[in-house]
Design an enzyme around this catalytic site. Sequence first.
Site, PDB file in Angstrom:
ATOM      1  N   ASP A 176     -13.359  -3.169  -1.164  1.00 32.62           N
ATOM      2  CA  ASP A 176     -12.948  -2.709   0.037  1.00 32.62           C
ATOM      3  C   ASP A 176     -14.406  -2.997   0.985  1.00 32.62           C
ATOM      4  O   ASP A 176     -15.012  -1.850   1.325  1.00 32.62           O
ATOM      5  CB  ASP A 176     -12.597  -1.344   0.150  1.00 32.62           C
ATOM      6  N   ASP A 207       0.980  -1.082  -0.110  1.00 30.39           N
ATOM      7  CA  ASP A 207      -0.124   0.097   0.052  1.00 30.39           C
ATOM      8  C   ASP A 207       0.997   1.245  -0.091  1.00 30.39           C
ATOM      9  O   ASP A 207       1.661   1.195   0.966  1.00 30.39           O
ATOM     10  CB  ASP A 207      -0.865   0.023   1.103  1.00 30.39           C
TER      11      ASP A 207
HETATM   12  O1  1PR Z   1     -10.338   3.464  -5.426  1.00 29.70           O
HETATM   13  O2  1PR Z   1      -9.298   2.899  -7.522  1.00 29.70           O
HETATM   14  O3  1PR Z   1      -8.426   4.585  -6.042  1.00 29.70           O
HETATM   15  O4  1PR Z   1      -8.162   2.260  -5.535  1.00 29.70           O
HETATM   16  C1  1PR Z   1      -7.362   2.776  -4.161  1.00 29.70           C
HETATM   17  C2  1PR Z   1      -6.895   1.377  -3.648  1.00 29.70           C
HETATM   18  O5  1PR Z   1      -6.061   1.426  -2.550  1.00 29.70           O
HETATM   19  C3  1PR Z   1      -7.999   0.268  -3.511  1.00 29.70           C
HETATM   20  O6  1PR Z   1      -7.183  -0.969  -4.008  1.00 29.70           O
HETATM   21  C4  1PR Z   1      -7.868   0.013  -2.096  1.00 29.70           C
HETATM   22  O7  1PR Z   1      -8.182  -1.500  -1.723  1.00 29.70           O
HETATM   23  C5  1PR Z   1      -6.667   0.436  -1.598  1.00 29.70           C
HETATM   24  N1  1PR Z   1      -6.765   1.371  -0.264  1.00 29.70           N
HETATM   25  C6  1PR Z   1      -7.256   2.458  -0.153  1.00 29.70           C
HETATM   26  N2  1PR Z   1      -7.094   3.084   1.011  1.00 29.70           N
HETATM   27  C7  1PR Z   1      -6.536   2.065   1.590  1.00 29.70           C
HETATM   28  C8  1PR Z   1      -6.101   1.990   3.310  1.00 29.70           C
HETATM   29  O8  1PR Z   1      -5.449   1.006   3.653  1.00 29.70           O
HETATM   30  N3  1PR Z   1      -6.279   3.100   3.724  1.00 29.70           N
HETATM   31  N4  1PR Z   1      -5.581  -0.300   1.175  1.00 29.70           N
HETATM   32  C9  1PR Z   1      -6.195   0.939   0.937  1.00 29.70           C
HETATM   33  C10 1PR Z   1      -5.977  -1.352   0.705  1.00 29.70           C
HETATM   34  C11 1PR Z   1      -5.780  -3.349   1.625  1.00 29.70           C
HETATM   35  C12 1PR Z   1      -5.002  -4.532   1.261  1.00 29.70           C
HETATM   36  C13 1PR Z   1      -3.835  -4.605   2.422  1.00 29.70           C
HETATM   37  C14 1PR Z   1      -4.596  -5.944   2.960  1.00 29.70           C
HETATM   38  C15 1PR Z   1      -3.473  -6.962   3.682  1.00 29.70           C
HETATM   39  N5  1PR Z   1      -5.302  -2.240   1.613  1.00 29.70           N
HETATM   40  O9  1PR Z   1      -4.528  -4.485   0.155  1.00 29.70           O
HETATM   41  O10 1PR Z   1      -2.769  -4.951   1.912  1.00 29.70           O
HETATM   42  O11 1PR Z   1      -5.709  -5.696   3.902  1.00 29.70           O
HETATM   43  O12 1PR Z   1      -3.275  -6.191   4.603  1.00 29.70           O
HETATM   44  P1  1PR Z   1      -2.660  -7.199   6.009  1.00 29.70           P
HETATM   45  O13 1PR Z   1      -2.055  -8.320   5.531  1.00 29.70           O
HETATM   46  O14 1PR Z   1      -1.694  -6.127   6.631  1.00 29.70           O
HETATM   47  O15 1PR Z   1      -3.678  -7.215   6.811  1.00 29.70           O
HETATM   48  P2  1PR Z   1      -9.087   3.266  -6.238  1.00 29.70           P
END
Ligand code: 1PR
Length: 528
Positions: free
Chosen positions: A384, A229
């Site tokens: 999400d 991320d």
């Molecule tokens: O909406 O098309 O601009 O895409 C934004 C992207 O960023 C999406 O794929 C969304 O999932 C991701 N995203 C947005 N905000 C966050 C955040 O964390 N605040 N992260 C985010 C998404 C989730 C997973 C993470 C797993 C594993 N992260 O990818 O890596 O939950 O984590 P863990 O193993 O530590 O539990 P757009």
Amino acid sequence: MGRKAVTLLDYGAGNVRSVINAIGKLGYSVHLAQNADDILNADRLVCPGVGDFGSMMAALNDKGYTQPLKTYLSQNRPYLGICLGLQVLFDTSEEAPGVGGLGIIPGTVKRFQTDLSVPHIGWNGLRAKQSSRLLNGLTGLEKFYFVHSFHVAPEDAGVVLTTTDYAYEFVSSIQVGNIVATQFHPEKSGQLGLQLFDNFIQTETTPNGTMPMNGPPTHLAKRIIACLDVRSNDAGDLVVTKGDQYDVREEGEVRNLGQPVDLASRYYQEGADEVTFLNITGFRDFPLEDMPMIEVLKQTSETVFVPLTIGGGIRAFTDKDGHIYSALDVAHEYFRSGADKISIGSDAVTIVEDYLRSGEKTGASSIEQISRKYGNQAVVISVDPRRVYVASPEDEKHHIIETDTPGPNGEQYCWYQCTVRGGREGRDLDAVTFAKACEDLGAGEILLNCIDKDGTNSGFDIELIRALRDAVTIPVIASSGAGCVEHFSEVFEKTDVEAGLAAGIFHRREVPISAVKEHLKDSGIEIR
Ligand code: 1PR
């Protein structure tokens, strides 16, 4: 004696950069064919293709490459075709009825007929059917990276070099004289893939027979994916961060867990099957303005030879000068910078809401446009969702799940609410209905995150994953909550998902990727 030269036939497809990087890494010079003469004067020709059969043949015809290519091939000169670079050697394809291929090898291209997920995405093995220098050094135990929904069906079995098993035995490469071509992607198959390129380029070498003939059936491995991320911190530096239920701040600061390019190559070295970059503030940035992410991809693809997925901010956009960019423009830039798959988040939710409201496929959505040009295997949807408990399933319009984890008031039922803008806004749409609609619109894979589980180390949300996996026929990646190696065997034993993704435990060096793979192997689960 100058460096061996390779001519690359770039018809404008997605990711030729990785092929250039792979051959360059071996120390050979690569030049891109610019015209018919470049093809006819080539010592060795490499022809990678991603997308669909029809678009590739149209591009070859438009660029005037079809005839010189046919001439080159009819002279039995060294040719390595990759994915579509294999399929276009045949007469026709079910993917593009009425479109003629190069007709070098009699036969057609068929869509997988199976109940297993299609596209066939991941690492699978090879069974040799004839000897070839291309297979020099292989033992038959190796796995290579596949990402496709169609496979070739030659009339003459004598042209088959290798087969692979996925529901049934299909042809995964061919060899006719000096013409070889693979359905799998050597440029995305790690060190082994580089060896295959070297074997092809070393035209003077002969088969050394290390690869046994007619090996045992092969198996698709479960994929272990490292997710980064990425966002700028308050100082404006691009860092890998990690949220707890999507909150990436600690004492007000954005958590900084390292440099994207460094971490990506570390995970490659540790054996990650894929690496995913998510630009988590993509919903407010604009990728073609915010070039650092493009730069991260370019740098990473120079040293990381496994598939790269990039997500965040993929949507249509009007910049401050009123210039309109389509999501296709953004995706094109990412593919040309080294990405193999793109991931769409928030925009997909809006698209599905419109689609469910109108019941019509306009063909104009980013999902439809990008999958039509680059193939559905190149389009991942990042979901999400957040759990919403309900007292009873009655008169609930959403896809309800009976849960073993009761709600705050003992509720036995819940649904998973889709969110946008990084979990900031919940929508009146459930994740299962959403995923089915995305598949219908042409998506090739689902990245199934879970806000409730994100960063908790408490394990994947098995109930959510099982419900969504059973509702779609495209591959699903389980994400969010991994805390130990057992969480991976649990999700692969309790659901049919094709891949497991983690972030925090890898960034914080709590669990190395090799330990996850060791544990899965000991649990009898197929891995690379
Ligand atoms: O909406 O098309 O601009 O895409 C934004 C992207 O960023 C999406 O794929 C969304 O999932 C991701 N995203 C947005 N905000 C966050 C955040 O964390 N605040 N992260 C985010 C998404 C989730 C997973 C993470 C797993 C594993 N992260 O990818 O890596 O939950 O984590 P863990 O193993 O530590 O539990 P757009």
